[in-house]
Design an enzyme around this catalytic site. Structure first.
Site, PDB file in Angstrom:
ATOM      1  N   TYR A   1       0.966  -1.331  -0.195  1.00 57.87           N
ATOM      2  CA  TYR A   1       0.042  -0.178  -0.104  1.00 57.87           C
ATOM      3  C   TYR A   1       0.983   1.324   0.071  1.00 57.87           C
ATOM      4  O   TYR A   1       2.086   1.276   0.572  1.00 57.87           O
ATOM      5  CB  TYR A   1      -0.877  -0.026   1.467  1.00 57.87           C
ATOM      6  CG  TYR A   1      -1.777   1.227   1.239  1.00 57.87           C
ATOM      7  CD1 TYR A   1      -3.013   1.364   0.415  1.00 57.87           C
ATOM      8  CD2 TYR A   1      -1.287   2.303   1.960  1.00 57.87           C
ATOM      9  CE1 TYR A   1      -3.776   2.637   0.502  1.00 57.87           C
ATOM     10  CE2 TYR A   1      -2.216   3.464   2.049  1.00 57.87           C
ATOM     11  CZ  TYR A   1      -3.140   3.650   1.246  1.00 57.87           C
ATOM     12  OH  TYR A   1      -4.114   4.636   1.230  1.00 57.87           O
TER      13      TYR A   1
ATOM     14  N   TRP B   1       1.163   5.691  -1.665  1.00 56.48           N
ATOM     15  CA  TRP B   1       0.657   6.811  -2.755  1.00 56.48           C
ATOM     16  C   TRP B   1       2.020   6.802  -3.606  1.00 56.48           C
ATOM     17  O   TRP B   1       1.736   7.324  -4.703  1.00 56.48           O
ATOM     18  CB  TRP B   1       0.658   8.045  -2.029  1.00 56.48           C
ATOM     19  CG  TRP B   1      -0.673   8.371  -1.538  1.00 56.48           C
ATOM     20  CD1 TRP B   1      -1.489   7.697  -1.028  1.00 56.48           C
ATOM     21  CD2 TRP B   1      -1.487   9.763  -2.220  1.00 56.48           C
ATOM     22  NE1 TRP B   1      -2.752   8.286  -0.762  1.00 56.48           N
ATOM     23  CE2 TRP B   1      -2.594   9.393  -1.278  1.00 56.48           C
ATOM     24  CE3 TRP B   1      -1.188  10.747  -2.813  1.00 56.48           C
ATOM     25  CZ2 TRP B   1      -3.692  10.468  -1.532  1.00 56.48           C
ATOM     26  CZ3 TRP B   1      -2.450  11.669  -2.797  1.00 56.48           C
ATOM     27  CH2 TRP B   1      -3.501  11.582  -2.248  1.00 56.48           C
TER      28      TRP B   1
HETATM   29  P1  PGD Z   1       3.768   8.057   1.843  1.00 56.61           P
HETATM   30  O1  PGD Z   1       4.424   8.947   2.442  1.00 56.61           O
HETATM   31  O2  PGD Z   1       2.904   8.830   0.454  1.00 56.61           O
HETATM   32  O3  PGD Z   1       2.797   7.385   2.810  1.00 56.61           O
HETATM   33  O4  PGD Z   1       0.713   6.062   3.602  1.00 56.61           O
HETATM   34  P2  PGD Z   1       1.772   6.111   2.218  1.00 56.61           P
HETATM   35  O5  PGD Z   1       2.244   4.716   2.485  1.00 56.61           O
HETATM   36  O6  PGD Z   1       1.309   6.095   1.165  1.00 56.61           O
HETATM   37  O7  PGD Z   1       4.736   7.005   1.012  1.00 56.61           O
HETATM   38  C1  PGD Z   1       5.057   6.558  -0.175  1.00 56.61           C
HETATM   39  C2  PGD Z   1       6.207   6.256  -0.093  1.00 56.61           C
HETATM   40  O8  PGD Z   1       6.664   5.860  -1.641  1.00 56.61           O
HETATM   41  C3  PGD Z   1       7.317   7.216   0.086  1.00 56.61           C
HETATM   42  O9  PGD Z   1       8.304   6.772   1.173  1.00 56.61           O
HETATM   43  C4  PGD Z   1       8.175   7.775  -0.998  1.00 56.61           C
HETATM   44  O10 PGD Z   1       9.350   8.089  -0.909  1.00 56.61           O
HETATM   45  C5  PGD Z   1       7.870   6.333  -1.960  1.00 56.61           C
HETATM   46  N1  PGD Z   1       8.038   6.521  -3.542  1.00 56.61           N
HETATM   47  C6  PGD Z   1       7.728   7.666  -4.074  1.00 56.61           C
HETATM   48  N2  PGD Z   1       8.002   7.450  -5.536  1.00 56.61           N
HETATM   49  C7  PGD Z   1       8.362   6.177  -5.578  1.00 56.61           C
HETATM   50  C8  PGD Z   1       8.870   5.299  -6.581  1.00 56.61           C
HETATM   51  O11 PGD Z   1       8.783   5.576  -7.754  1.00 56.61           O
HETATM   52  N3  PGD Z   1       9.054   3.963  -6.358  1.00 56.61           N
HETATM   53  C9  PGD Z   1       9.216   3.463  -4.997  1.00 56.61           C
HETATM   54  N4  PGD Z   1       9.498   2.242  -4.868  1.00 56.61           N
HETATM   55  N5  PGD Z   1       9.018   4.256  -3.978  1.00 56.61           N
HETATM   56  C10 PGD Z   1       8.319   5.526  -4.312  1.00 56.61           C
HETATM   57  C11 PGD Z   1      -0.404   7.274   3.365  1.00 56.61           C
HETATM   58  C12 PGD Z   1      -1.355   6.701   4.352  1.00 56.61           C
HETATM   59  O12 PGD Z   1      -1.255   7.090   5.718  1.00 56.61           O
HETATM   60  C13 PGD Z   1      -2.747   7.417   4.101  1.00 56.61           C
HETATM   61  S1  PGD Z   1      -3.344   7.510   2.376  1.00 56.61           S
HETATM   62  C14 PGD Z   1      -3.539   7.753   5.005  1.00 56.61           C
HETATM   63  S2  PGD Z   1      -5.132   8.543   4.805  1.00 56.61           S
HETATM   64  C15 PGD Z   1      -3.600   7.431   6.342  1.00 56.61           C
HETATM   65  N6  PGD Z   1      -3.880   8.532   7.197  1.00 56.61           N
HETATM   66  C16 PGD Z   1      -3.513   8.357   8.522  1.00 56.61           C
HETATM   67  C17 PGD Z   1      -4.001   9.230   9.699  1.00 56.61           C
HETATM   68  O13 PGD Z   1      -5.133   9.956   9.365  1.00 56.61           O
HETATM   69  N7  PGD Z   1      -3.817   8.885  11.044  1.00 56.61           N
HETATM   70  C18 PGD Z   1      -2.829   7.893  11.348  1.00 56.61           C
HETATM   71  N8  PGD Z   1      -2.467   8.052  12.373  1.00 56.61           N
HETATM   72  N9  PGD Z   1      -2.236   7.376  10.165  1.00 56.61           N
HETATM   73  C19 PGD Z   1      -2.530   7.322   9.025  1.00 56.61           C
HETATM   74  N10 PGD Z   1      -1.773   6.684   7.838  1.00 56.61           N
HETATM   75  C20 PGD Z   1      -2.487   6.696   6.686  1.00 56.61           C
END
Ligand code: PGD
Length: 769
Positions: free
Chosen positions: A111, A113
């Site tokens: 999972y 983004w």
């Molecule tokens: P990001 O920080 O976007 O968080 O959780 P998500 O895991 O989506 O992580 C994306 C990662 O992908 C980053 O580390 C980035 O460096 C990496 N990345 C970017 N581009 C690439 C690529 O091309 N290749 C590879 N291999 N990696 C890449 C988000 C999630 O967190 C979401 S959507 C929600 S809504 C949640 N919200 C909450 C909340 O309200 N409260 C709590 N306590 N926790 C939450 N967590 C959730």
């Protein structure tokens, strides 16, 4: 601005132009975007940052001892390997796991983004790869809307998407005279949308509505969820109690005969049972304003007068996604639908119910018609799945049963975790428990551009190129533009795109012809575009050739009309346009949900007190909100994110009364504790938050004081060290990370430096390994 300002690319928070000069990256907003996001300010500082993963790395202990459960993950050092070795190591380990345990032993939910781009989309890449080698255990639903995406199909039918069927902002601006916004309309969240935004339009649409004189009542524990403007009122509420207020508003409407019986009898099913519950006939508890005041902290008189105002206005009841990210998270959207149904304005222009306004940048905007260019992922023959937020449960309890949406399933025994494009050490709750869980599999593989905590807890770390280092097609469902994402610079060090890594790995596993089909990145972009173009052409939409598009830089996309009214057709003609629910109507009581027999999600919307409310030891309620200064955990080391920190630590918003009672002055370092864990943060005092509540954003990179101790406090302020790892209910099993009970005190010890963005110790591979 012209193309001379740099190469154009795109991100989840907007399109931009970037220019490299020596080691520096200069970024300017794209000329298409009149309201660019300040989050673009995080890009320059992340470029060439020491937190980049520059070579393939393998955990020393894994290389020495071979695959197997290990609590050394997250504390061991790494050794550098070259690409041929990395490919051979990965291929051998995947073959071993598949041969010995079968493909269900690979958890590839992965999972996250990731980053913008239709071809390099990391989840599509990893899922396509894992499907070519026989499949994987997948995850279903999202951390964003885990509860809604399961309850809403029962209430409104399968085809009423939580986002795509919503009433347009423009309709609200024209017709709505009052919005009751549970969770508010926080502008900070409108900067981002998955896939990218070439034009930030939501905030302008909201402003139009405010300028038109719509009155907005924001029901939230924090004033910062209010947009600016005359006509916006803050109604502070105790966290997690909105359902009690919704039921009490319905009680007033019903007992004042302001409810729409015709609507309830002809467009809904199960109103009788709901009414009996609201009036107290079933459980002896009248859900009246006095009852609600004791739970919500909102004065009974205010609830009465709000209900009367709702009935006198064209009223829109809005609920943010955050409210369903809590215990019993199925209830707020369901209760809001019930409230809007009692009012009888669902399906009218500007009236009714909406979900997610203020939760993301493209909610309420017209959606692109048809499909976007998409990398085919192939078929996954493995049946095993988990609700996405049950990852620790799965890893800790192989073979154990779990309930989900009326069924009972079993957790598979995971031997290998494969992550690409997500950060579970950011997004998952109760990090101490997650660390124990991540010690269980034989092998953890992570593709990452940066040394996030997830990468540090891996055995095999594959360095990934960022979206600046590859070319792609940028597009998102709520944006009117497909944009050419041009490679801005070469990947540094030994970094490759995920596509290159998977292509080589697929070759090593003799499935290369199925994965890459022998095509280069550019050939794939052309192919995805042309496939999409010919599909669009059969739908009567003429688009330029790939070469025409690529040299022009972008193409405008046909979008749905901007005058959508949610459930309009159904409300106009319920017999001929029924909903795809069992009754064909809005299910205020669901016989299906009722038949599951879940006491944590009964057959109609209900007030279910939280099992984990404040206690003497943890008297404050912490709101774990989405950050205003970055997307999730991405580019936390960038300038915009860093500008929000207090001495390098995540800021904790606190009411001055709560701070004074604890001897906390602004800017001081505090220790936040919960039943699950603890972290440090920097105190910010403000009366914008209700007394008894504190707020800490998600996304500060996890940085344990003592990496050997899974329960060690995070010195940087990662909120998920504190949160509970429980499902919303047995129905959806969504994430409940939004709220947690905590205590806050001044940190009396020597304040440790933050190391969150430093790479872990690593060295060259010794001949013995
Ligand atoms: P990001 O920080 O976007 O968080 O959780 P998500 O895991 O989506 O992580 C994306 C990662 O992908 C980053 O580390 C980035 O460096 C990496 N990345 C970017 N581009 C690439 C690529 O091309 N290749 C590879 N291999 N990696 C890449 C988000 C999630 O967190 C979401 S959507 C929600 S809504 C949640 N919200 C909450 C909340 O309200 N409260 C709590 N306590 N926790 C939450 N967590 C959730």
């Amino acid at each position: 601005m012209t193309a001379g300002a740099g190469r154009q690319s795109s991100s989840h928070w907007g399109a931009f132009r970037a220019r490299i000069s020596g080691d520096d990256l200069a970024v300017t907003p794209h000329e298409l975007d009149a309201r660019p996001s300040p989050l673009l300010g995080n890009l320059s500082g992340a470029h060439n940052h020491p937190a980049r993963v520059l070579q393939p790395m393998v955990r020393r202990g894994w290389l020495a001892d071979g695959p197997g459960p290990s609590s050394a993950r997250g504390q061991d050092e790494f050794v550098r390997v070259d690409w041929p070795d990395l490919t051979a190591i990965l291929a051998t380990e995947l073959e071993r796991v598949i041969t010995e345990y079968g493909n269900a032993a690979i958890f590839g939910g992965s999972y996250g983004w990731g980053s913008a781009g239709r071809f390099h989309h990391p989840q599509s890449q990893v899922h396509r790869f894992l499907n070519t080698i026989g499949g994987f255990t997948r995850s279903v639903n999202t951390y964003s809307t885990g509860a809604s995406s399961v309850i809403l199909p029962h209430v409104l039918g399968q085809d009423v998407a939580a986002v795509h069927g919503l009433t347009s902002w423009s309709v609200l601006a024209e017709h709505t005279t009052m919005i009751l916004a549970f969770g508010g309309l926080p502008v900070k969240n409108m900067q981002v949308a998955p896939g990218g935004i070439t034009r930030h339009r939501s905030e302008a649409a909201l402003r139009q509505l405010i300028d038109n004189g719509t009155s907005i009542v924001v029901v939230s524990p924090v004033r910062t969820d209010c947009p600016d403007g005359r006509g916006v009122r803050w109604c502070p509420i105790n966290p997690g109690t909105d359902v009690a207020m919704m039921l009490a508003l319905a009680w007033v409407l019903i007992t004042s005969h302001l409810h729409d019986t015709e609507f309830l009898n002809t467009r809904c099913t199960g109103y009788g049972q709901l009414e009996a519950y609201i009036l107290g006939h079933t459980d002896g508890v009248r859900k009246d304003p006095a009852w609600a005041e004791g739970i919500t902290g909102v004065a009974a008189g205010d609830i009465c007068s709000l209900a009367t105002q709702m009935a006198a206005n064209r009223t829109f009841v809005s609920v943010t996604w955050s409210l369903q990210r809590a215990e019993h998270g199925e209830q707020p959207p369901w209760a809001a639908i019930a409230l809007a149904a009692v009012l009888g304005q669902i399906g009218t222009p500007g009236g009714g119910f909406g979900h997610g306004y203020g939760s993301m940048g493209d909610v309420g905007l017209p959606k692109v018609s048809g499909q976007l260019p998409t990398l085919p992922q192939g078929d996954n023959p493995v049946d095993a799945f988990i609700p996405v937020a049950r990852i620790s449960d799965m890893l800790l309890n192989p073979g154990a049963p779990f309930a989900y949406n009326g069924g009972t399933y079993r957790y598979p025994h995971t031997r290998l975790v494969y992550w690409c494009g997500g950060n579970p050490f950011h997004h998952h709750q109760d990090i101490g428990r997650l660390r124990r869980a991540m010690a269980a599999p034989d092998t953890v593989v992570v593709h990452e551009p940066y040394w996030t905590a997830t990468a540090r807890h891996a055995d095999i770390v594959v360095p990934s190129a960022t979206f600046l280092e590859r070319s792609d097609l940028g597009a998102s469902r709520g944006d009117p533009c497909l944009i050419a994402m041009r490679q801005v610079c070469d990947p540094p060090g030994d970094v490759r795109t995920d596509y290159e890594t998977f292509s080589e790995l697929a070759d090593a596993l003799d499935v290369g012809s199925f994965f890459s089909e022998g095509d280069s990145e550019h050939a794939w972009l052309r192919r995805l575009y042309e496939t999409w173009r010919s599909r669009s052409s059969s739908d009567g939409v003429d688009l330029p050739s790939f070469d025409g598009f690529w040299s022009a830089g972008h193409v405008e996309l046909p979008s749905a009309p901007n005058d959508q009214v949610m459930l309009y057709d159904f409300v106009q003609d319920p017999e001929n346009a029924p909903l795809r629910t069992p009754s064909g109507r809005i299910e205020l009581t669901s016989a299906t949900v009722s038949s599951f027999g879940y006491d944590d999600c009964p057959g109609h919307p209900s007030w279910l007190p939280p099992a984990a409310g404040p206690t003497d030891a943890h008297p404050l309620t912490l709101l774990a909100s989405q950050p205003a200064h970055r997307l999730h955990s991405q580019l936390d080391m960038g300038a915009t994110s860093q500008s929000s920190k207090i001495h390098g630590r995540e800021p904790l918003l606190m009411h001055p009364d709560d701070a004074v009672a604890r001897g906390i002055a602004p800017g001081r370092v505090v220790l936040i504790t919960s039943e699950q864990g603890s972290c440090l943060a920097g105190a910010v005092l403000s009366s914008d938050i209700k007394p008894g509540c504190v707020q800490l954003a998600t996304g500060a990179w996890y940085d344990p004081l003592d990496p050997r101790d899974v329960d060690s406090p995070c010195r940087h302020g990662n909120v998920n060290t504190l949160t509970r790892d429980r499902g919303t209910s047995r129905l959806a099993q969504g994430c409940t990370g939004q709220l947690v009970s905590v205590e806050v005190r001044l940190y009396q010890e020597r304040v440790p430096a933050v190391h969150a963005h430093r790479p872990p110790p690593w060295g060259a591979r010794p001949p013995s390994l």
